[in-house]
Design an enzyme around this catalytic site. Structure first.
Site, PDB file in Angstrom:
ATOM      1  CD  GLU A 167     -53.839  31.410   5.831  1.00 39.46           C
ATOM      2  OE1 GLU A 167     -52.686  31.137   6.174  1.00 39.46           O
ATOM      3  OE2 GLU A 167     -54.257  31.675   5.798  1.00 39.46           O
ATOM      4  CE  LYS A 222     -57.966  26.006   1.278  1.00 39.55           C
ATOM      5  NZ  LYS A 222     -58.398  27.812   1.241  1.00 39.55           N
ATOM      6  CB  CYS A 278     -58.749  28.087  -3.793  1.00 44.61           C
ATOM      7  SG  CYS A 278     -57.088  27.850  -2.763  1.00 44.61           S
TER       8      CYS A 278
HETATM    9  C1  UDX Z   1     -61.036  31.815  -1.067  1.00 40.60           C
HETATM   10  C2  UDX Z   1     -62.004  31.470   0.259  1.00 40.60           C
HETATM   11  O1  UDX Z   1     -62.701  32.880  -0.209  1.00 40.60           O
HETATM   12  C3  UDX Z   1     -60.322  30.800   0.319  1.00 40.60           C
HETATM   13  O2  UDX Z   1     -60.667  31.180   2.507  1.00 40.60           O
HETATM   14  C4  UDX Z   1     -59.269  30.564   0.720  1.00 40.60           C
HETATM   15  O3  UDX Z   1     -58.476  30.693   1.444  1.00 40.60           O
HETATM   16  C5  UDX Z   1     -58.956  30.051  -0.760  1.00 40.60           C
HETATM   17  O4  UDX Z   1     -60.343  30.273  -1.871  1.00 40.60           O
HETATM   18  P1  UDX Z   1     -60.284  33.403  -3.336  1.00 40.60           P
HETATM   19  O5  UDX Z   1     -60.273  33.047  -4.296  1.00 40.60           O
HETATM   20  O6  UDX Z   1     -59.147  34.269  -2.432  1.00 40.60           O
HETATM   21  O7  UDX Z   1     -60.629  33.334  -1.797  1.00 40.60           O
HETATM   22  O8  UDX Z   1     -61.680  34.720  -2.965  1.00 40.60           O
HETATM   23  P2  UDX Z   1     -62.903  34.826  -2.757  1.00 40.60           P
HETATM   24  O9  UDX Z   1     -62.840  35.877  -1.784  1.00 40.60           O
HETATM   25  O10 UDX Z   1     -63.169  33.642  -1.776  1.00 40.60           O
HETATM   26  O11 UDX Z   1     -63.536  34.570  -3.692  1.00 40.60           O
HETATM   27  C6  UDX Z   1     -63.546  33.432  -4.733  1.00 40.60           C
HETATM   28  C7  UDX Z   1     -64.733  33.641  -6.002  1.00 40.60           C
HETATM   29  O12 UDX Z   1     -66.146  33.963  -6.172  1.00 40.60           O
HETATM   30  C8  UDX Z   1     -64.096  35.504  -6.858  1.00 40.60           C
HETATM   31  O13 UDX Z   1     -63.881  35.691  -8.219  1.00 40.60           O
HETATM   32  C9  UDX Z   1     -65.344  36.591  -6.287  1.00 40.60           C
HETATM   33  O14 UDX Z   1     -65.541  37.917  -7.168  1.00 40.60           O
HETATM   34  C10 UDX Z   1     -66.377  35.310  -6.084  1.00 40.60           C
HETATM   35  N1  UDX Z   1     -67.644  35.270  -5.282  1.00 40.60           N
HETATM   36  C11 UDX Z   1     -66.875  35.763  -3.979  1.00 40.60           C
HETATM   37  C12 UDX Z   1     -68.771  35.962  -5.798  1.00 40.60           C
HETATM   38  O15 UDX Z   1     -68.917  35.980  -7.448  1.00 40.60           O
HETATM   39  N2  UDX Z   1     -69.722  36.576  -4.791  1.00 40.60           N
HETATM   40  C13 UDX Z   1     -69.709  36.446  -3.911  1.00 40.60           C
HETATM   41  O16 UDX Z   1     -70.541  37.093  -3.075  1.00 40.60           O
HETATM   42  C14 UDX Z   1     -68.090  36.443  -3.087  1.00 40.60           C
END
Ligand code: UDX
Ligand code: ADP
Length: 462
Positions: A167, A222, A278
């Site tokens: 996913e 993944k 993740c």
């Molecule tokens: C992530 C992946 O995006 C997703 O595809 C996978 O299935 C699960 O892991 P998620 O952890 O839910 O999703 O959120 P995501 O939006 O990726 O953000 C992860 C972390 O990175 C957050 O703490 C966010 O604040 C940080 N982040 C994200 C940044 O610091 N800068 C960015 O530009 C993007």
């Protein structure tokens, strides 16, 4: 063609719940049972008050309202759900191992293994088992071995096919990501089973978005996708520190870099370090896998992405202490945001946890606010600390009252629109704002007499 009529999803968490809700929405002819060993969680999924669902996700309550009780059901009855299912999704937690071989790096597969054993024992007829949780590469082999250990597939009563269908949803945008995914990945060896799963997705996803691979490519894709995304964040976070000492501005640099189409503008937002269930886990899995196969340089390469992430959290805490005269005793600090990012109530690996712990250890009293994270979750995350060292308050203005500083850790939209004039009347002076998400207008706040440190903003040095 195998037509799937009944699905069981084991694990009613951030992945299982929303994923099954969307399948239920687009496949009214499929009956779906989402089961979990956690009764409290199942009760919350069944709560009539949709604001009490265990997962906060924009758009989710509307779908739950439409399909729950019709073709989507939440229960603790694993046995019946598995027995009746044509397809079983494994969507349980796979945190990092805390002890033993691979501790701190490889995934703890005890929950996945328990599922495989239950399915092996309970399933009837032919069952397609789908890995949904993010898993280390070659977990499908473990699942197969467990499933087939008790059933050699010559037993006419039951037989199994194992698929990997990772996913890619991100929390906060889960429904959007599930409804219009960039791609759907199906890894397997049994074409008929793969087509049966594809048939489900074809109800709302176009054919060209559905990719077939072998099992190991699917599992590795993944981990790699998450590692690449996390790597971009560590890259931009490392540059944010250079901005602060050179007078450059990280938002301008990210914009200029991201305008190159080969690089792209997504995932270039500097912040207080990546969190979530993740990224760290998946990179550490990659590190463990690389070491296991003797690829030490590859392991070291990916390990650096996680190192920079720790460093970023730590340096933010040091910047705060430095600006508050190196002493946090008798100081009150408002913490704005505890979730690992906006639009979720999840705090797993949230940078707020380490930053808050460090500030408390330094002697500060914290007043914590978040729009969706509950006091109970914060208490769990800070359980190693003295309960008197922090307080949760549901009103953001109450949190800021009479404090010496404020640290913005989650980019909730509402924090951008706070009434700063009102705040300026009720804080101690000198007052510092630490904006680790770069969401505030520095000039406006400075005009109100606030001191402000903004991540990656070279004007910090003036
Ligand atoms: C992530 C992946 O995006 C997703 O595809 C996978 O299935 C699960 O892991 P998620 O952890 O839910 O999703 O959120 P995501 O939006 O990726 O953000 C992860 C972390 O990175 C957050 O703490 C966010 O604040 C940080 N982040 C994200 C940044 O610091 N800068 C960015 O530009 C993007
Ligand atoms: P994710 O973010 O991957 O969805 P969560 O921790 O939110 O992870 O959800 C995983 C869920 O799986 C939890 O609610 C947990 O209780 C459930 N779970 C773990 N092991 C089992 C099992 N053997 N049978 C049923 N549910 C399980």
């Amino acid at each position: 063609m195998i037509a799937i009529k009944k699905i069981c999803c084991i694990g009613a968490g951030y992945v299982g719940g929303p994923t099954m809700a969307v399948i239920a929405k687009y496949c009214p002819n499929i009956q779906i049972q989402v089961v979990d060993i956690n009764k409290e969680r199942i009760d919350s999924w069944n709560n009539n008050d949709l604001s009490k669902l265990p997962v906060f996700e924009p758009g989710l309550p509307e779908i739950i309202k439409a399909v729950r009780g019709s073709n989507l059901h939440f229960s603790t009855n694993l046995v019946d759900a598995i027995k009746n299912a044509d397809m079983v999704f494994i969507s349980v937690n796979t945190p990092i191992k805390k002890s033993g071989i691979g501790a701190g790096q490889s995934s703890d597969l005890r929950w996945v293994e328990a599922c495989a054993r239950q399915i092996s024992k309970i399933a009837l007829g032919h069952t397609i088992v789908v890995e949904k949780s993010t898993l280390p590469v070659r977990t499908a082999k473990t699942i197969k071995e467990i499933l087939f250990a008790t059933n050699d597939n010559s037993n006419k009563e039951k037989s199994f096919s194992v698929l990997s269908n990772p996913e890619f949803l991100a929390e906060g945008t889960a429904i959007k990501d599930l409804e219009s995914p960039d791609r759907v990945l199906i890894g397997g060896e049994d074409l008929e089973a793969m087509l049966a799963l594809k048939d489900i997705y074809l109800n709302w996803v176009t054919d060209e978005k559905i990719i077939f691979t072998n099992l190991w490519s699917s599992e590795l894709s993944k981990l790699s996708a998450n590692a690449f995304l996390a790597q971009r964040i560590s890259s931009i976070n490392s540059i944010s520190a250079i901005c602060e000492v050179t007078g450059a501005n990280i938002q301008e640099v990210a914009n200029a870099v991201g305008r190159d189409k080969r690089i792209g503008d997504k995932f270039l937002k500097a912040g207080p370090a990546f969190g979530g269930s993740c990224f760290k886990k998946d990179i550490l899995n990659l590190v463990y896998l690389s070491k296991y196969y003797g690829l030490d340089q590859v392991a070291e390469y990916w390990e650096k992405v996680v190192d920079i992430n720790y460093w970023q959290k730590n340096r933010i805490y040091e910047e705060i202490v430095k600006r508050l005269f190196g002493n946090l005793f008798d100081k009150k600090i408002a913490i704005l945001g505890f979730a690992f990012k906006a639009n979720t109530n999840d705090t797993r690996e949230s940078p707020a946890i380490d930053i808050c712990k460090n500030l408390i250890n330094e002697g500060a009293s914290l007043l914590i606010h978040d729009y969706k994270v509950s006091e109970k979750s914060i208490a769990k995350d800070l359980s190693s600390l003295d309960v008197n060292s922090w307080e949760y308050l549901p009103n953001v203005y109450d949190v800021i009252m009479e404090t010496d500083a404020m640290v913005i850790l989650t980019e909730w939209d509402a924090y951008k629109k706070l009434d700063w004039e009102r705040i300026s009347l009720h804080v101690r002076r000198p007052f510092w704002i630490f904006d680790t998400r770069s969401i505030l207008e520095v000039d406006k706040l400075e005009n109100l007499g606030f001191n402000i440190w903004q991540l990656g903003n070279g004007s910090n040095i003036k």
